[in-house]
Motif scaffolding. Structure first.
Motif, PDB file in Angstrom:
ATOM      1  N   TYR A   1      60.886 -26.498 117.916  1.00 51.54           N
ATOM      2  CA  TYR A   1      60.431 -25.392 118.760  1.00 51.54           C
ATOM      3  C   TYR A   1      59.857 -24.266 117.897  1.00 51.54           C
ATOM      4  CZ  TYR A   1      64.016 -27.683 121.631  1.00 51.54           C
ATOM      5  OH  TYR A   1      64.800 -28.606 122.280  1.00 51.54           O
TER       6      TYR A   1
ATOM      7  N   VAL B   1      60.284 -20.466 118.082  1.00 54.30           N
ATOM      8  CA  VAL B   1      61.080 -19.441 118.751  1.00 54.30           C
ATOM      9  C   VAL B   1      60.496 -18.073 118.406  1.00 54.30           C
ATOM     10  CG1 VAL B   1      63.393 -18.530 119.165  1.00 54.30           C
ATOM     11  CG2 VAL B   1      63.103 -20.919 118.451  1.00 54.30           C
TER      12      VAL B   1
ATOM     13  N   MET C   1      60.777 -16.251 128.477  1.00 49.24           N
ATOM     14  CA  MET C   1      61.928 -17.124 128.664  1.00 49.24           C
ATOM     15  C   MET C   1      61.830 -17.855 129.998  1.00 49.24           C
ATOM     16  SD  MET C   1      65.933 -16.088 129.100  1.00 49.24           S
ATOM     17  CE  MET C   1      65.607 -15.577 130.800  1.00 49.24           C
TER      18      MET C   1
ATOM     19  N   PHE D   1      59.648 -20.818 127.378  1.00 47.67           N
ATOM     20  CA  PHE D   1      59.534 -20.667 125.933  1.00 47.67           C
ATOM     21  C   PHE D   1      60.868 -20.222 125.338  1.00 47.67           C
ATOM     22  CE2 PHE D   1      55.200 -19.920 127.535  1.00 47.67           C
ATOM     23  CZ  PHE D   1      54.526 -20.892 126.812  1.00 47.67           C
ATOM     24  N   GLN D   2      61.143 -20.680 124.108  1.00 50.64           N
ATOM     25  CA  GLN D   2      62.348 -20.250 123.408  1.00 50.64           C
ATOM     26  C   GLN D   2      62.165 -18.805 122.945  1.00 50.64           C
ATOM     27  OE1 GLN D   2      65.220 -21.807 122.902  1.00 50.64           O
ATOM     28  NE2 GLN D   2      64.703 -23.803 123.761  1.00 50.64           N
ATOM     29  N   GLN D   3      63.126 -17.960 123.272  1.00 52.17           N
ATOM     30  CA  GLN D   3      62.968 -16.522 123.025  1.00 52.17           C
ATOM     31  C   GLN D   3      64.255 -15.948 122.447  1.00 52.17           C
ATOM     32  OE1 GLN D   3      60.092 -14.419 123.767  1.00 52.17           O
ATOM     33  NE2 GLN D   3      61.348 -13.148 122.419  1.00 52.17           N
ATOM     34  N   GLY D   4      64.099 -15.110 121.429  1.00 49.72           N
ATOM     35  CA  GLY D   4      65.229 -14.405 120.843  1.00 49.72           C
ATOM     36  C   GLY D   4      64.940 -12.925 120.724  1.00 49.72           C
TER      37      GLY D   4
ATOM     38  N   ARG E   1      57.827 -15.183 114.552  1.00 50.05           N
ATOM     39  CA  ARG E   1      57.887 -16.590 114.941  1.00 50.05           C
ATOM     40  C   ARG E   1      58.690 -17.396 113.929  1.00 50.05           C
ATOM     41  NH1 ARG E   1      51.639 -17.987 116.080  1.00 50.05           N
ATOM     42  NH2 ARG E   1      51.356 -16.795 114.175  1.00 50.05           N
TER      43      ARG E   1
ATOM     44  N   GLU F   1      66.050 -28.953 116.392  1.00 48.43           N
ATOM     45  CA  GLU F   1      67.224 -28.804 117.258  1.00 48.43           C
ATOM     46  C   GLU F   1      68.472 -28.418 116.478  1.00 48.43           C
ATOM     47  OE1 GLU F   1      67.027 -31.666 121.078  1.00 48.43           O
ATOM     48  OE2 GLU F   1      66.978 -32.728 119.161  1.00 48.43           O
TER      49      GLU F   1
ATOM     50  N   LEU G   1      68.164 -24.771 115.360  1.00 51.69           N
ATOM     51  CA  LEU G   1      68.316 -23.860 116.487  1.00 51.69           C
ATOM     52  C   LEU G   1      69.789 -23.726 116.867  1.00 51.69           C
ATOM     53  CD1 LEU G   1      67.085 -22.052 118.656  1.00 51.69           C
ATOM     54  CD2 LEU G   1      66.651 -24.100 120.028  1.00 51.69           C
TER      55      LEU G   1
ATOM     56  N   ILE H   1      69.899 -15.253 121.017  1.00 51.46           N
ATOM     57  CA  ILE H   1      69.002 -16.087 121.825  1.00 51.46           C
ATOM     58  C   ILE H   1      68.975 -15.544 123.249  1.00 51.46           C
ATOM     59  CG2 ILE H   1      68.539 -18.389 122.703  1.00 51.46           C
ATOM     60  CD1 ILE H   1      68.107 -18.086 119.675  1.00 51.46           C
TER      61      ILE H   1
ATOM     62  N   THR I   1      68.914 -15.042 127.056  1.00 54.52           N
ATOM     63  CA  THR I   1      69.350 -15.714 128.277  1.00 54.52           C
ATOM     64  C   THR I   1      69.288 -14.686 129.398  1.00 54.52           C
ATOM     65  OG1 THR I   1      71.663 -15.099 127.932  1.00 54.52           O
ATOM     66  CG2 THR I   1      70.936 -17.224 127.010  1.00 54.52           C
TER      67      THR I   1
END
Length: 448
Positions: free
Chosen positions: A4, A6, A53, A57-60, A375, A380, A383, A391, A393
């Motif tokens: 990914y 992120v 998110m 998309f993976q978001q932090g 970025r 996996e 992550l 991360i 949520t």
């Protein structure tokens, strides 16, 4: 194994203000001394994180810094209690107090340069904090940046952290704002693209005449060595000095890349054709097919690009192989830029959709969607090794929104920065934030 990209977005800090500190950044200078709204700025940034998110998309999130930086003021000779230091600086050297209060760490594209494990000699993700040596208010960021990144990416089996380069002009390093990675897939070997504004030791490279070139070739090469990158996996390119003199202080103001695609302005680089050929050749050797999308000056001028931040956008890969461009509202407000984007997305090319976000508070201080994110390509396993507290949520978004509503002011002027109470407010907010994000003690007031 899945991989990914992120996006770790910077959370706008409680002292967000328009200090006009960044010479060469047109937006920063033109909005100097206006009244800012820290609460609105932070909520705008969080809204973008939540939206991405929700799109899958993976978001932090990356925490802001402690401001005002009282320790930095003490190093400059101000003494007494924290309140006395702030009051003395306000009375004797207000520009230094403004610099010590800058919330510029929100632009985490400048936080560090990141190389994924697929590119590095030891198979770990490498981070080098940027020294940001060109501007005093930014040069004080990297110690806390290093601690925060260390708390986010703490597993030494998967992550390697390097200290900032020497704090001298010859090794001026502005982080990922001048770095892009091209690859067929995020978990596969790619080509890392370093853009520099000048060479510190080789006079054959031209320099801008009006504004400073912040990134040096020597800094870019040093980062590549630290990260264990192979010669075949790196391309260096010089930014056009003429566009630096028009306000293009970082490459991410005039170009953006992702996957196999480079989206750039016709005037962005020197020796463009040679650079494109090298990128295409090296990416092909690792199985990729390089694509370039050039925006002609006849359609969008450099001035249009600087004022709209067209290229300071996020270029995101979608599941169907097409790309989404995240742009600020200012792009829609510029007739030529918006007309170009409408034609781009209807042409059947790789960039199929544009989404607009209101980031006015950040934009007025000289940073758009791309400035706000760092970025990090992760597989996996990597992550799973990231501190889960950072991360994004839905519950974290709710917690951070409530945190901002509780702790942030809705207006900030230069006079407000002289209020010693602001320091106490910021420390209280950040102490709570480290608990929300599970960072531990990363701020000087928590350590000393």
């Amino acid at each position: 194994m899945k991989s990914y990209e992120v996006n770790f977005d910077g959370l706008v800090g409680p002292t967000h203000n328009y200090g006009g500190l960044s010479y060469g950044n047109v937006a920063s200078q033109s909005n100097s001394q206006q009244c800012s709204n820290p609460k609105e700025a932070a909520l705008q940034g969080l809204a973008k994180m939540k939206a991405l998110m929700d799109m899958g998309f993976q978001q932090g999130v990356l925490a802001p810094q402690e401001r005002p930086d009282v320790a930095a003021l003490r190093r400059l000779g101000f003494a007494g209690s924290d309140a006395q230091v702030i009051q003395q600086a306000a009375k004797e050297a207000m520009p230094l107090l403004v610099a010590s209060c800058s919330a510029s760490s929100m632009w985490v594209a400048n936080a560090a340069t990141v190389s994924p494990s697929a590119d590095t000699a030891d198979g770990r993700v490498h981070f080098t904090a940027a020294n940001l040596n060109c501007k005093y208010h930014r040069s004080i960021e990297h110690p806390t940046t290093s601690r925060v990144l260390g708390a986010m990416f703490a597993n030494q089996q998967h992550f390697a952290h390097h200290a900032a380069l020497p704090a001298v002009a010859q090794f001026g390093d502005e982080g990922a704002a001048n770095h892009t990675r091209f690859c067929r897939a995020y978990g596969e070997a790619g080509v890392e693209f370093f853009v520099f504004g000048r060479s510190a030791f080789d006079s054959r490279f031209p320099s801008p005449q009006k504004y400073p070139a912040r990134q040096t070739l020597e800094a870019s090469r040093a980062v590549a060595r630290l990260h264990g990158l192979s010669e075949e996996g790196v391309v260096y390119a010089q930014q056009n000095p003429a566009v630096i003199d028009q306000g293009v202080f970082h490459n991410d103001v005039i170009a953006v890349g992702n996957g196999e695609v480079l989206f750039y302005h016709e005037d962005a680089f020197l020796e463009t054709e040679k650079m494109l050929a090298e990128l295409s050749d090296k990416l092909a050797k690792v199985g990729g097919k390089f694509q370039s999308v050039c925006v002609p000056r006849s359609a969008v001028t450099v001035d249009d690009a600087v004022r709209s931040y067209l290229f300071n956008s996020q270029l995101l890969s979608r599941a169907d192989g097409s790309m989404l461009l995240i742009v600020p509202e200012e792009c829609r407000g510029n007739e030529r830029v918006w007309q170009y984007l409408q034609g781009l997305t209807s042409s059947g090319g790789v960039i199929r959709e544009v989404k607009v976000f209101d980031l006015k508070q950040s934009m007025q201080n000289g940073g758009g969607p791309a400035c706000l994110r760092l970025r990090v390509a992760l597989n996996e396993t990597e992550l799973a090794a990231v501190n889960p507290g950072v991360i994004m949520t839905a519950p974290l978004y709710d917690s951070l929104t409530q945190w901002v509503e509780t702790h942030y002011r809705d207006r900030m002027t230069e006079n407000d920065l002289a209020d010693p109470q602001l320091l106490l407010e910021c420390r209280s907010a950040l102490d709570e934030l480290t608990q929300i994000l599970k960072l531990g003690s990363v701020y000087p007031f928590q350590i000393n």
